[in-house]
Design a protein around this motif. Sequence first.
Motif, PDB file in Angstrom:
ATOM      1  N   ASP A 232     -46.712 -15.716 -14.706  1.00  0.00           N
ATOM      2  CA  ASP A 232     -45.948 -16.867 -14.226  1.00  0.00           C
ATOM      3  C   ASP A 232     -44.539 -16.799 -14.803  1.00  0.00           C
ATOM      4  N   THR A 308     -40.727 -16.139  -3.013  1.00  0.00           N
ATOM      5  CA  THR A 308     -41.910 -16.506  -2.233  1.00  0.00           C
ATOM      6  C   THR A 308     -41.847 -17.998  -1.911  1.00  0.00           C
ATOM      7  N   ARG A 309     -42.675 -18.426  -0.957  1.00  0.00           N
ATOM      8  CA  ARG A 309     -42.698 -19.843  -0.594  1.00  0.00           C
ATOM      9  C   ARG A 309     -43.085 -20.707  -1.795  1.00  0.00           C
ATOM     10  N   THR A 310     -44.048 -20.223  -2.576  1.00  0.00           N
ATOM     11  CA  THR A 310     -44.477 -20.974  -3.761  1.00  0.00           C
ATOM     12  C   THR A 310     -43.350 -21.079  -4.775  1.00  0.00           C
ATOM     13  N   GLU A 311     -42.627 -19.986  -4.985  1.00  0.00           N
ATOM     14  CA  GLU A 311     -41.523 -19.992  -5.950  1.00  0.00           C
ATOM     15  C   GLU A 311     -40.394 -20.904  -5.482  1.00  0.00           C
ATOM     16  N   LYS A 312     -40.127 -20.917  -4.186  1.00  0.00           N
ATOM     17  CA  LYS A 312     -39.081 -21.794  -3.656  1.00  0.00           C
ATOM     18  C   LYS A 312     -39.443 -23.268  -3.861  1.00  0.00           C
ATOM     19  N   GLN A 313     -40.707 -23.604  -3.614  1.00  0.00           N
ATOM     20  CA  GLN A 313     -41.137 -24.987  -3.793  1.00  0.00           C
ATOM     21  C   GLN A 313     -41.073 -25.378  -5.253  1.00  0.00           C
ATOM     22  N   SER A 314     -41.488 -24.457  -6.131  1.00  0.00           N
ATOM     23  CA  SER A 314     -41.438 -24.723  -7.568  1.00  0.00           C
ATOM     24  C   SER A 314     -39.993 -24.919  -8.028  1.00  0.00           C
TER      25      SER A 314
END
Length: 321
Positions: A232, A308-314
């Motif tokens: 992470d 990534t989509r997850t990284e952008k949201q985070s």
Amino acid sequence: IGNDFLGVVTGMFPFVRDIHSYLEGYDITNMYQTGLTTIANALKDATSLLGGDTENTARNMRRTLIGVSQIFGIPLRNLETYVKGIIGLFSPSARYKYEDLFYRQSYAKDLSRAVEKGDDKLADTIIDLMLNDKGIGKTDEKARAEILKLYAAGESVLPSGVPKTVTINGEERKLTEAERRQITNIYSQADITKLVNMPEYSKLTSTQKARAIKIVYDIYKDKAFSSVLGLDISKRALFAYAIDPAIIAYVLAMVSDMQGDKKLIIQRIINQLNIPASQKYMLMGMLGYRNKNGAGIVRAYINRLDLTRTEKQSLYEHSGY
């Protein structure tokens, strides 16, 4: 007479002399100083070179050459000592660079001694070699001078290197050579040049400057470990994909010693930076504040990043939304 003559002739060649002495019944008392041991070590080092031991290439090559020279009675080691002594009289830094090729240096102790003697040129050489040894790319003279000045002032400014083991979820794990190379390739991109050249950098105290420099190095190390090992990513390393690490390091160092209600002061510091409004909102969020405005431009900016989509949201959520 024949045996005496043979002994004189063979004595000219250490390796042949040892064989002759052995056949004559003499005891070789110090194997490490004999030609037999010398050629064995030379062959061992040569084998390491041919086997791809790139980490100790120069060291093995030197030992091989000295080993071969000893076999034939050539005083290469003595010649090397004399030449190093002469070079050291005129340029201690040049001698140190030469010795660094073949010996594992104690950089921390050597740097401390150079600073105590006031030998800035030698100290600069040691810092340059130390950074390269830690896997950090080329650092220009001004940046090294800043590191030296802070180190001489007693600040903790020297970066750490890439370790051979890491602790993941409480368990120690040894890194493979391939992993260490990949991590070093990313870590080597760490550069403090932009940080020390920022006009705002001069406003920092010595302690804040040292902290900012180490933050830049830590950001790149975090990015390297997360990328190679699939860990992470840390919050500040994630922000470094959107904002220059030098800006992040400056802001974090600037606010590190603030006490009490500091929001207005932080807003003024960030607003004075020559960066887009989207990044200013994100910096406020990185420092733990919620933003009422700017959601649209921040979202649009983050969506353009190679994450990534997850990284952008985070990243969006950490930006105060």
